[in-house]
Design an enzyme around this catalytic site. Structure first.
Site, PDB file in Angstrom:
ATOM      1  N   HIS A  72      43.861 -32.262  15.674  1.00 32.82           N
ATOM      2  CA  HIS A  72      44.491 -31.570  14.547  1.00 32.82           C
ATOM      3  C   HIS A  72      45.120 -30.262  15.031  1.00 32.82           C
ATOM      4  CE1 HIS A  72      42.544 -33.606  10.808  1.00 32.82           C
ATOM      5  NE2 HIS A  72      42.853 -34.466  11.745  1.00 32.82           N
ATOM      6  N   TYR A 201      41.148 -26.602   2.965  1.00 28.07           N
ATOM      7  CA  TYR A 201      40.103 -25.712   2.446  1.00 28.07           C
ATOM      8  C   TYR A 201      40.658 -25.089   1.174  1.00 28.07           C
ATOM      9  CZ  TYR A 201      37.735 -25.785   7.050  1.00 28.07           C
ATOM     10  OH  TYR A 201      37.082 -26.163   8.195  1.00 28.07           O
ATOM     11  N   PRO A 293      28.880 -23.696   6.831  1.00 28.44           N
ATOM     12  CA  PRO A 293      29.798 -24.655   7.475  1.00 28.44           C
ATOM     13  C   PRO A 293      31.286 -24.332   7.304  1.00 28.44           C
ATOM     14  CG  PRO A 293      28.862 -25.573   5.464  1.00 28.44           C
ATOM     15  CD  PRO A 293      28.172 -24.276   5.685  1.00 28.44           C
ATOM     16  N   LYS A 297      31.717 -24.018  12.662  1.00 31.62           N
ATOM     17  CA  LYS A 297      31.284 -23.414  13.928  1.00 31.62           C
ATOM     18  C   LYS A 297      29.901 -23.864  14.424  1.00 31.62           C
ATOM     19  CE  LYS A 297      34.869 -21.144  14.809  1.00 31.62           C
ATOM     20  NZ  LYS A 297      35.654 -22.278  15.276  1.00 31.62           N
ATOM     21  N   TYR A 385      39.427 -20.085  14.491  1.00 36.66           N
ATOM     22  CA  TYR A 385      39.175 -21.481  14.117  1.00 36.66           C
ATOM     23  C   TYR A 385      39.165 -22.397  15.335  1.00 36.66           C
ATOM     24  CZ  TYR A 385      38.968 -25.555  11.101  1.00 36.66           C
ATOM     25  OH  TYR A 385      38.547 -26.709  10.467  1.00 36.66           O
TER      26      TYR A 385
HETATM   27  C1  PHB Z   1      33.238 -32.000   8.109  1.00 33.66           C
HETATM   28  O1  PHB Z   1      34.159 -32.804   8.338  1.00 33.66           O
HETATM   29  O2  PHB Z   1      32.085 -32.390   7.881  1.00 33.66           O
HETATM   30  C2  PHB Z   1      33.534 -30.546   8.071  1.00 33.66           C
HETATM   31  C3  PHB Z   1      34.800 -30.113   8.423  1.00 33.66           C
HETATM   32  C4  PHB Z   1      35.090 -28.751   8.398  1.00 33.66           C
HETATM   33  C5  PHB Z   1      34.134 -27.853   8.032  1.00 33.66           C
HETATM   34  C6  PHB Z   1      32.858 -28.280   7.696  1.00 33.66           C
HETATM   35  C7  PHB Z   1      32.551 -29.635   7.720  1.00 33.66           C
HETATM   36  O3  PHB Z   1      34.431 -26.523   7.993  1.00 33.66           O
END
Ligand code: PHB
Ligand code: APR
Length: 394
Positions: A72, A201, A293, A297, A385
């Site tokens: 990505h 997000y 989450p 990280k 990130y």
């Molecule tokens: C996930 O795909 O489980 C996931 C992706 C990004 C995040 C947290 C969890 O920030």
């Protein structure tokens, strides 16, 4: 029994450390409380930084990751009716992240360990690190009903947040830092096509939402929920309806729904223990730190701890420099605190807090607007990130 490095815990930290050490000819034994099936049944995160991908390649366990992992180059930040693209690659001079489930990383590591004959004792009981402050530490535990003593040079505590390693260090030697957030994440896994090529997000007045994926046919979605919510109260229909409400309209319209194959609620916490070492016992991964989450990280921090300890143990065994272990905690903590900051900041910017009043809400929107409107702001988000660099050991 005798080995050079005794590893407690066969999660990603323990298995990756074991793999790197075995490849370097450093003998190690892993002891794990659960069964292999139980370890593989845990659904966890799925975004790997470039540094972790490189380390998995170095460990020789990236063949399937290189084939199936989704690279990505960016992600979307949705807020206030806007959807803003963060161009990770363009903003960081070519870096990206790879979407590949932690369960798959663990599976690949387990297979590699089986292939190279490394010893992992599953289903062990009552593990106790002993004499860590001497130069002859050892572990005691029970295996198949028998008491076992495992003598070693060093102990790696890779046994997660609830493990025995951190708890076996005298409390007056440790300082803990903690923040528990007043909400959790309800996550579902479904065999549906991703709603978007990249992760989204979303900050919404009703709470945070995240669109993620595991493959071109499997999705992972999350909703912020109250800390006291129960998963039984969330039917699939209720989940999809709420997700659609929180996503930008154009995204919600193309969302494909389907039956969930996993559904669970995880609390959000920030936690760090200092130092991450007591004599010849080292703490790695979730045993030493937890992040919410939101910045993806957790797993990546485990990998950078493994990288640091592995390079230090190379100095110890190949260059005969036992004093190299003294750097471990300080090197790890510098990177961990920066990831703690980023995860806390992303969490603060994107969630609805119970005490968020109108002023706080405007501040959150303005902070997001400011960051995405400025090249410097976008770059700050992007460089965190994709992952800050690993520090060299000397
Ligand atoms: C996930 O795909 O489980 C996931 C992706 C990004 C995040 C947290 C969890 O920030
Ligand atoms: N004895 C033996 N094994 C134990 C003990 C114990 N007393 N306590 C815990 N374990 C095992 C657990 O069963 C688990 O398999 O240690 C392992 C720890 O694994 P994880 O919790 O996955 O932790 P870690 O390997 O550090 O993985 C990094 O970062 O943010 C997270 O989701 C991410 O789980 C991932 C973690």
């Amino acid at each position: 029994m005798k080995t050079q490095v005794a590893i407690i815990g066969a999660g990603p930290s323990g298995l990756l450390l074991g793999q790197l050490l075995s490849n370097a000819g450093i003998d190690n034994v892993i002891v794990e409380r659960q069964s292999p099936e139980y370890v593989l049944g845990r659904i966890r995160a799925g975004v790997l930084e470039q540094g972790m991908v490189d380390l998995l390649r170095e460990a020789g366990v990236a063949e399937r990751l290189d084939r199936e992992g989704l690279v990505h180059d960016g992600f979307e930040l949705a807020f206030n009716g806007r959807c803003e693209h963060i161009d990770l690659k363009g903003l960081t001079g070519g870096k990206s992240v790879t979407v590949y489930g932690q369960t798959e990383v663990t599976r690949d590591l387990m297979q590699a360990r089986q292939a190279n004959g490394g010893i992992t004792l599953y289903g062990v009981g009552d593990v106790k690190p002993q004499d860590m402050d001497s130069d002859q530490p050892y572990l005691t535990f029970t295996h198949q009903g028998q008491p076992v003593r495992l003598d070693c040079d060093y102990i790696a505590g890779c046994d997660g947040f609830h493990g025995v390693s951190r708890q076996s260090i005298p409390t007056h030697k440790l300082k803990e830092f903690e923040r528990v957030y007043p909400f959790g994440w309800l996550g579902i896994l479904a065999d549906t096509p991703p709603v978007n090529d990249e992760l989204i997000y979303a900050n919404h007045p009703r709470g945070f939402a995240l669109c993620s994926m595991r493959s071109a046919t499997r999705t992972r979605y999350y909703l912020q929920v109250g800390a006291d919510e129960r998963v039984e109260d969330w039917s699939d229909q209720r989940f999809w309806d709420e997700l659609k409400t929180r996503l930008p309209e154009a995204v919600a319209q193309r969302l494909v729904t389907g039956p969930s194959i996993e559904k669970s609620i995880a609390p959000l916490r920030s936690f760090v223990v200092e130092p991450m070492q007591y004599g010849r016992l080292f703490l790695l991964g979730d045993a030493a730190h937890i992040v919410p989450p939101t910045g993806a990280k957790g797993l990546n921090l485990a990998a950078s701890d493994v990288n640091t300890l592995y390079r230090i143990l190379l100095k110890v065994y190949r260059e005969g420099r036992p004093e190299a272990i003294e750097q471990y905690s300080a090197i790890c903590l510098r990177r961990i605190w920066k990831a703690e900051r980023f995860s806390w900041w992303m969490t603060s910017m994107l969630h609805r807090f119970p005490d968020t009043d109108d002023f706080s809400r405007r501040m959150q929107e303005t902070e997001l607007d400011y960051f995405v409107s400025s090249e410097a702001g976008r770059r700050t988000i992007a460089e965190n990130y994709v992952g800050l660099p690993y520090e060299d050991v000397s």
